[in-house]
Scaffold this active site. Structure first.
Site, PDB file in Angstrom:
ATOM      1  N   HIS A 149       0.971  -0.430   0.217  1.00  0.00           N
ATOM      2  CA  HIS A 149      -0.318   0.383  -0.034  1.00  0.00           C
ATOM      3  C   HIS A 149       1.231   1.146   0.124  1.00  0.00           C
ATOM      4  O   HIS A 149       2.094   1.063   0.226  1.00  0.00           O
ATOM      5  CB  HIS A 149      -0.830   0.065   1.091  1.00  0.00           C
ATOM      6  CG  HIS A 149      -1.772  -0.815   1.136  1.00  0.00           C
ATOM      7  ND1 HIS A 149      -3.065  -0.972   0.511  1.00  0.00           N
ATOM      8  CD2 HIS A 149      -1.934  -1.818   1.870  1.00  0.00           C
ATOM      9  CE1 HIS A 149      -3.491  -2.439   1.134  1.00  0.00           C
ATOM     10  NE2 HIS A 149      -3.534  -2.674   1.484  1.00  0.00           N
TER      11      HIS A 149
ATOM     12  N   ASP B  81      -1.232   8.342  -2.193  1.00  0.00           N
ATOM     13  CA  ASP B  81      -1.389  10.073  -2.624  1.00  0.00           C
ATOM     14  C   ASP B  81      -1.886  10.711  -2.092  1.00  0.00           C
ATOM     15  O   ASP B  81      -3.364  10.614  -2.113  1.00  0.00           O
ATOM     16  CB  ASP B  81      -1.621   8.916  -4.355  1.00  0.00           C
ATOM     17  CG  ASP B  81      -1.907  10.021  -4.793  1.00  0.00           C
ATOM     18  OD1 ASP B  81      -1.605  11.540  -4.522  1.00  0.00           O
ATOM     19  OD2 ASP B  81      -1.895  10.073  -6.042  1.00  0.00           O
TER      20      ASP B  81
ATOM     21  N   HIS C 269      -3.343  14.784  -2.661  1.00  0.00           N
ATOM     22  CA  HIS C 269      -4.134  15.047  -4.017  1.00  0.00           C
ATOM     23  C   HIS C 269      -3.605  16.486  -3.398  1.00  0.00           C
ATOM     24  O   HIS C 269      -2.785  17.880  -4.209  1.00  0.00           O
ATOM     25  CB  HIS C 269      -5.225  15.283  -4.423  1.00  0.00           C
ATOM     26  CG  HIS C 269      -5.542  14.139  -5.243  1.00  0.00           C
ATOM     27  ND1 HIS C 269      -7.011  14.050  -5.970  1.00  0.00           N
ATOM     28  CD2 HIS C 269      -4.862  12.443  -5.090  1.00  0.00           C
ATOM     29  CE1 HIS C 269      -7.087  12.807  -6.362  1.00  0.00           C
ATOM     30  NE2 HIS C 269      -5.750  12.138  -6.362  1.00  0.00           N
TER      31      HIS C 269
ATOM     32  N   HIS D  43      -5.218   9.100  -1.675  1.00  0.00           N
ATOM     33  CA  HIS D  43      -6.515   7.333  -1.254  1.00  0.00           C
ATOM     34  C   HIS D  43      -4.499   6.505  -1.687  1.00  0.00           C
ATOM     35  O   HIS D  43      -3.711   6.942  -2.269  1.00  0.00           O
ATOM     36  CB  HIS D  43      -6.948   7.291  -3.299  1.00  0.00           C
ATOM     37  CG  HIS D  43      -6.349   8.615  -4.217  1.00  0.00           C
ATOM     38  ND1 HIS D  43      -5.958   7.330  -5.143  1.00  0.00           N
ATOM     39  CD2 HIS D  43      -6.205   8.928  -5.064  1.00  0.00           C
ATOM     40  CE1 HIS D  43      -5.084   7.414  -6.033  1.00  0.00           C
ATOM     41  NE2 HIS D  43      -5.521   8.942  -6.219  1.00  0.00           N
ATOM     42  N   CYS D  44      -4.710   5.326  -1.757  1.00  0.00           N
ATOM     43  CA  CYS D  44      -3.919   4.533  -2.124  1.00  0.00           C
ATOM     44  C   CYS D  44      -3.696   4.387  -3.737  1.00  0.00           C
ATOM     45  O   CYS D  44      -4.938   4.196  -4.542  1.00  0.00           O
ATOM     46  CB  CYS D  44      -4.320   2.891  -1.518  1.00  0.00           C
ATOM     47  SG  CYS D  44      -2.787   1.956  -1.799  1.00  0.00           S
TER      48      CYS D  44
ATOM     49  N   HIS E   4      -8.008  -0.870  -5.384  1.00  0.00           N
ATOM     50  CA  HIS E   4      -7.840  -0.521  -3.383  1.00  0.00           C
ATOM     51  C   HIS E   4      -8.490   0.856  -3.384  1.00  0.00           C
ATOM     52  O   HIS E   4      -9.254   0.716  -2.435  1.00  0.00           O
ATOM     53  CB  HIS E   4      -5.796   0.233  -3.567  1.00  0.00           C
ATOM     54  CG  HIS E   4      -5.175  -1.110  -3.024  1.00  0.00           C
ATOM     55  ND1 HIS E   4      -4.116  -1.104  -2.616  1.00  0.00           N
ATOM     56  CD2 HIS E   4      -4.952  -2.249  -4.395  1.00  0.00           C
ATOM     57  CE1 HIS E   4      -3.630  -2.376  -2.581  1.00  0.00           C
ATOM     58  NE2 HIS E   4      -3.740  -2.764  -4.078  1.00  0.00           N
TER      59      HIS E   4
ATOM     60  N   MET F  35     -10.160   2.631   0.024  1.00  0.00           N
ATOM     61  CA  MET F  35      -8.631   3.057   0.806  1.00  0.00           C
ATOM     62  C   MET F  35      -8.794   4.756  -0.086  1.00  0.00           C
ATOM     63  O   MET F  35      -7.953   4.936  -0.777  1.00  0.00           O
ATOM     64  CB  MET F  35      -7.668   2.273  -0.217  1.00  0.00           C
ATOM     65  CG  MET F  35      -7.037   0.926   0.858  1.00  0.00           C
ATOM     66  SD  MET F  35      -5.970   0.906   0.841  1.00  0.00           S
ATOM     67  CE  MET F  35      -4.770   1.415   1.666  1.00  0.00           C
TER      68      MET F  35
ATOM     69  N   HIS G 164     -26.445  16.906  -1.930  1.00  0.00           N
ATOM     70  CA  HIS G 164     -28.156  17.758  -1.739  1.00  0.00           C
ATOM     71  C   HIS G 164     -28.541  17.573  -0.227  1.00  0.00           C
ATOM     72  O   HIS G 164     -28.196  16.525   0.087  1.00  0.00           O
ATOM     73  CB  HIS G 164     -29.472  17.446  -3.001  1.00  0.00           C
ATOM     74  CG  HIS G 164     -30.326  17.932  -2.919  1.00  0.00           C
ATOM     75  ND1 HIS G 164     -31.154  19.609  -2.596  1.00  0.00           N
ATOM     76  CD2 HIS G 164     -31.356  17.889  -1.658  1.00  0.00           C
ATOM     77  CE1 HIS G 164     -32.006  19.925  -2.456  1.00  0.00           C
ATOM     78  NE2 HIS G 164     -32.702  18.623  -1.632  1.00  0.00           N
TER      79      HIS G 164
ATOM     80  N   GLU H  98     -28.788  24.219  -4.702  1.00  0.00           N
ATOM     81  CA  GLU H  98     -29.760  23.533  -3.765  1.00  0.00           C
ATOM     82  C   GLU H  98     -28.999  22.169  -4.186  1.00  0.00           C
ATOM     83  O   GLU H  98     -29.154  21.196  -3.318  1.00  0.00           O
ATOM     84  CB  GLU H  98     -30.917  23.827  -5.043  1.00  0.00           C
ATOM     85  CG  GLU H  98     -31.106  23.625  -5.997  1.00  0.00           C
ATOM     86  CD  GLU H  98     -31.239  24.070  -7.224  1.00  0.00           C
ATOM     87  OE1 GLU H  98     -32.726  23.471  -7.020  1.00  0.00           O
ATOM     88  OE2 GLU H  98     -31.723  24.102  -8.334  1.00  0.00           O
ATOM     89  N   THR H  99     -27.851  22.265  -4.616  1.00  0.00           N
ATOM     90  CA  THR H  99     -27.440  20.851  -4.827  1.00  0.00           C
ATOM     91  C   THR H  99     -26.070  21.406  -5.651  1.00  0.00           C
ATOM     92  O   THR H  99     -25.997  22.407  -6.705  1.00  0.00           O
ATOM     93  CB  THR H  99     -27.864  20.151  -6.318  1.00  0.00           C
ATOM     94  OG1 THR H  99     -29.236  19.322  -6.192  1.00  0.00           O
ATOM     95  CG2 THR H  99     -27.350  18.238  -6.565  1.00  0.00           C
TER      96      THR H  99
ATOM     97  N   HIS I 233     -27.887  13.436  -4.678  1.00  0.00           N
ATOM     98  CA  HIS I 233     -29.082  13.674  -5.935  1.00  0.00           C
ATOM     99  C   HIS I 233     -29.375  13.035  -6.916  1.00  0.00           C
ATOM    100  O   HIS I 233     -30.656  13.112  -7.774  1.00  0.00           O
ATOM    101  CB  HIS I 233     -29.999  15.127  -5.724  1.00  0.00           C
ATOM    102  CG  HIS I 233     -30.665  15.379  -5.705  1.00  0.00           C
ATOM    103  ND1 HIS I 233     -31.778  15.112  -6.890  1.00  0.00           N
ATOM    104  CD2 HIS I 233     -31.394  15.954  -4.600  1.00  0.00           C
ATOM    105  CE1 HIS I 233     -32.878  15.163  -6.823  1.00  0.00           C
ATOM    106  NE2 HIS I 233     -33.018  16.294  -5.056  1.00  0.00           N
TER     107      HIS I 233
END
Length: 382
Positions: free
Chosen positions: A125, A128, A130, A165-166, A176, A181, A286, A310-311, A337
């Site tokens: 494993h 990463d 971002h 994430h992996c 993964h 993950m 939402h 709203e969304t 939604h």
């Protein structure tokens, strides 16, 4: 610049060999030993203990002038998780939870994570971020076998919410991620959040909602398959994954995790910051009965938030943030939604809010009652 390392160690490595053989470059790591060292010895160190989502560890909304080194520890746990009644996932997790914990630091801080790959695990494993810069988000500096640990430090140069994430290489990456993950880190501006007019904004609490799509195989009778370990689950799971149709779309690891006894709680008048991540697919959060007062749809705090949505849209592989002040008591549904995914596949959470009803905002003028259809309701038609 790149060196090769042994892919497997011990009995766990032997058991996982057929799976790891599919990860073409999972065992390549970057050699940065020749880079010039950086002296951070004068910076203050702060250590936070991560907590299980949807809760978030204690943190300051504004930071001191000087950056700090913020330390975290996280353990990788492979385990079976019951996603829904009769549906079991051979999960791979950060700290045993899906999603992994939310980390909170401030722009300019240094994030220092010690990552442990439990010796009883089968798989390699890594992580990463971002939010980081270089080395595949730290992925090529953090690849660990079962029984190994590593420490990564990176500077949080951009404010916002970001996925981690992996990403151990090749076809292992999507597997993964959809096995659980992923998580998020929130990098706050040093002077705190601002609204669209540049005014300071604070929140009373944070809820972290990690959305996951799972791909659990079925047998010839239509029943979900159950596997003895994560390695055994791979071939059948890969076939379902490549069909791009999830068996489940859930918040925080399983159907109903944030409803019933697991529902979120707030009080009337509280301002709640919702952080929502999706490491793989697009989503459309939402809040039924409420709005996004301020929405950082892309999750980046250097950009002014949108108001009164709203969304909103969370791109696959990203995290966003929404601030809402609860004005009425009752049960609010926080959903994806795409209502098929919300209702049929599991992407629903509930927020139970305590307080006193305000009839000025909404009033039931007449309770449901029968009417005489021969005389009433005719004027409703065009």
């Amino acid at each position: 610049m790149l060196t090769r390392r042994a892919a497997l160690i011990g009995a766990a490595g032997v058991a996982a060999a057929p799976i790891l053989a599919k990860a073409a470059k999972a065992d390549e790591i970057m050699d940065t030993s020749m880079a010039e060292s950086v002296d951070l010895s004068k910076l203050k160190r702060v250590k936070h203990r991560l907590v299980r989502p949807p809760m978030v560890h204690d943190h300051e909304q504004t930071a001191p002038a000087e950056p700090r080194i913020v330390e975290f520890e996280m353990q990788i746990v492979e385990k079976e998780v019951e996603v829904d009644s009769g549906a079991y996932l051979q999960a791979m997790t950060f700290n045993g939870s899906i999603p992994g914990p939310l980390m909170v630091v401030h722009e300019g801080d240094y994030v220092e994570l010690t990552l442990y790959n439990s010796p009883e695990n089968m798989m390699q494993h890594n992580i990463d971020f971002h939010a980081s810069t270089g080395a595949l988000g730290g992925g090529s500096l953090t690849l660990v076998n079962p029984g190994e640990k590593t420490t990564l430090r990176f500077k949080a140069t951009r404010a916002g919410t970001f996925v981690y994430h992996c990403a151990p290489g090749g076809p292992m990456i999507p597997w993964h991620v959809v096995s659980g993950m992923s998580g998020a880190i929130m990098v706050l501006p040093r002077d705190g959040l601002k609204d669209d007019r540049g005014n300071p904004v604070s929140y009373d609490k944070v809820f972290y909602i990690g959305e996951n799509d799972f791909y659990i195989p079925k047998d010839e009778n239509g029943d979900y398959k159950r596997f003895s370990d994560v390695g055994e689950s791979y071939p059948d799971t890969l076939e379902v994954m490549n069909g791009l149709i999830p068996s489940h779309v859930v918040f925080n690891g399983k159907v109903g995790s944030l409803t019933g006894d697991g529902a979120l709680h707030a009080n009337q008048g509280e301002k709640v910051l919702f952080v929502h991540s999706q490491a793989n697919r697009d989503s459309r959060p939402h809040l039924i009965g409420g709005h996004g007062d301020l929405v950082w749809e892309t999750g980046k705090f250097a950009n002014p938030p949108e108001r009164d949505l709203e969304t909103w849209f969370i791109r696959g592989g990203s995290a966003g943030a929404m601030l809402y002040e609860f004005l009425q008591p009752g049960v609010y549904a926080y959903v994806n939604h795409n209502l098929i995914e919300a209702v049929n596949l599991g992407a629903t959470a509930h927020v139970v809010v305590e307080g006193t009803w305000n009839n000025d905002l909404m009033e039931q003028v007449q309770a449901p009652t029968e009417y005489d259809a021969a005389y009433e309701g005719k004027t409703a038609l065009p």
